[in-house]
Design a protein around this motif. Structure first.
Motif, PDB file in Angstrom:
ATOM      1  N   LYS A 168      -5.390   8.000   4.873  1.00  0.00           N
ATOM      2  CA  LYS A 168      -5.860   6.780   4.207  1.00  0.00           C
ATOM      3  C   LYS A 168      -5.030   5.581   4.640  1.00  0.00           C
ATOM      4  O   LYS A 168      -5.538   4.469   4.749  1.00  0.00           O
ATOM      5  N   SER A 169      -3.747   5.817   4.873  1.00  0.00           N
ATOM      6  CA  SER A 169      -2.876   4.736   5.331  1.00  0.00           C
ATOM      7  C   SER A 169      -3.340   4.223   6.695  1.00  0.00           C
ATOM      8  O   SER A 169      -3.420   3.013   6.925  1.00  0.00           O
ATOM      9  N   GLU A 193       0.025   5.278  -0.407  1.00  0.00           N
ATOM     10  CA  GLU A 193      -0.954   6.344  -0.549  1.00  0.00           C
ATOM     11  C   GLU A 193      -0.386   7.462  -1.418  1.00  0.00           C
ATOM     12  O   GLU A 193       0.779   7.828  -1.310  1.00  0.00           O
ATOM     13  N   GLY A 194      -1.226   8.020  -2.313  1.00  0.00           N
ATOM     14  CA  GLY A 194      -0.805   9.142  -3.145  1.00  0.00           C
ATOM     15  C   GLY A 194       0.325   8.796  -4.084  1.00  0.00           C
ATOM     16  O   GLY A 194       1.355   9.467  -4.114  1.00  0.00           O
ATOM     17  N   GLN A 195       0.133   7.751  -4.883  1.00  0.00           N
ATOM     18  CA  GLN A 195       1.212   7.258  -5.736  1.00  0.00           C
ATOM     19  C   GLN A 195       1.745   8.322  -6.698  1.00  0.00           C
ATOM     20  O   GLN A 195       2.951   8.380  -6.968  1.00  0.00           O
ATOM     21  N   THR A 237       3.262   4.284   3.555  1.00  0.00           N
ATOM     22  CA  THR A 237       3.002   5.724   3.598  1.00  0.00           C
ATOM     23  C   THR A 237       2.290   6.116   4.895  1.00  0.00           C
ATOM     24  O   THR A 237       1.911   5.258   5.695  1.00  0.00           O
ATOM     25  N   TYR A 259       0.828  -1.206   0.000  1.00  0.00           N
ATOM     26  CA  TYR A 259       0.000   0.000   0.000  1.00  0.00           C
ATOM     27  C   TYR A 259       0.860   1.254   0.000  1.00  0.00           C
ATOM     28  O   TYR A 259       1.701   1.455   0.876  1.00  0.00           O
TER      29      TYR A 259
END
Length: 334
Positions: free
Chosen positions: A55-56, A8-10, A51, A6
């Motif tokens: 959201k993480s 977040e914000g790739q 991350t 996971y």
């Protein structure tokens, strides 16, 4: 066994060390035939999270509710947050507490180096902590004359022109100020700093340094990928990385893999795996950086560069994947 990697914000992390780590983890798992997904809606057995956003935290709670083991990849520390964004020094203690609150949610931590493990242990974290390199795709950075030509043509560099490169975000922590000072001392050499960041997020003095307050022999081309940057790693005369704090430094591994003269600041993270005049060149201040730079430009450093390649090879993507697999299996057999 299927792993949820996971990030977040790739898109936001694409040009950062964590962005590179994402691609390295994917490659490491593929090399060891470990099934993985980037989609938290997929079925998975272990959450491997990288991350730190809201959201993480939400994904961790979902994994906990589903009784899935959680691995936190500790790329960041309070120490490497300092001297980066506007206000980072003032916020660093709060950031450290926030990181600790997230890391405490994991069953185990993975961090790139023994030095980073020591920092995390000093935070009072009690779970197992595994130092595993972010890894390097050795093949991508091997000397390639076509890529070297592409690099030199892109910057219109004369075949005899000496070139020093660095790669990183525009942070004081990365030593960008010392990079420019060295360029001022060596106007006959071209200095190129690859990387970019939103100027609104960094202190005024660093913005001015990049935009106007640097000599004509310094180039800031932005974030460049592919043949140009790969050709730069092996086609430059030295890789200068004056960073003041790192948990590892993927770009150092990339330069080592490219058989480059690697000049780094003598900081604790490198103490137990990089040795001055054995596989790299270390310096503590501007005078020493300048001395090391002229040494590599004026001497045959082939043996030292070859030793640096071996350091990178020991941290290959395949080897990293084997180490990750061992951690995954230990969680599933508990």
């Amino acid at each position: 066994m299927k792993i949820l990697l996971y990030f977040e914000g790739q898109k936001l992390i694409a040009g950062s060390g964590i962005g590179n780590a994402m691609h390295h983890q994917m490659a490491a798992l593929r090399a060891n035939k470990i099934a993985y997904t980037l989609d938290p809606n997929d079925e998975y057995d272990i959450l491997h999270i990288n991350t730190y956003g809201l959201k993480s935290r939400k994904i961790i709670k979902q994994a906990r509710k589903a009784h899935k083991p959680v691995i936190y990849h500790a790329h960041s520390t309070q120490e490497d947050f300092k001297n980066s964004f506007i206000g980072s020094n003032q916020l660093a203690p709060l950031y450290g507490k926030y990181l600790k609150s997230l890391y405490q949610l994991a069953d185990v931590l993975i961090t790139p180096t023994p030095y980073a493990k020591k920092l995390l242990t000093n935070y009072g974290l009690k779970m197992p902590i595994y130092p595993i390199s972010n890894g390097i795709d050795i093949n991508k950075y091997q000397i390639n004359e076509t890529k070297i030509t592409a690099f030199r043509n892109y910057f219109k560099l004369d075949v005899h022109k000496k070139v020093v490169i660095s790669v990183g975000l525009f942070f004081e922590r990365k030593g960008i100020d010392d990079f420019v000072k060295l360029a001022e001392l060596n106007p006959e050499i071209t200095f190129i700093w690859f990387g970019h960041i939103n100027f609104a997020t960094i202190p005024r003095k660093i913005r001015k340094l990049v935009k106007t307050n640097h000599p004509a022999n310094v180039i800031f081309p932005g974030y460049i990928t592919g043949d140009i940057i790969q050709g730069a790693y092996s086609g430059a005369d030295a890789f200068l990385f004056p960073s003041r704090e790192e948990t590892e430094g993927i770009v150092v591994l990339e330069a080592l893999a490219a058989s480059q003269n690697v000049i780094i600041r003598d900081i604790p993270v490198y103490a137990d795996w990089l040795t001055n005049h054995e596989n790299v060149f270390k310096a503590r201040n501007i005078a020493e950086f300048n001395q090391q730079l002229h040494y590599v430009l004026e001497h045959d450093t082939k043996l030292i560069k070859n030793a640096g390649v071996k350091v990178a090879q020991a941290r290959s993507i395949t080897t990293v994947g084997e180490q990750l697999k061992a951690v995954y299996q230990s969680l599933l057999t508990k």
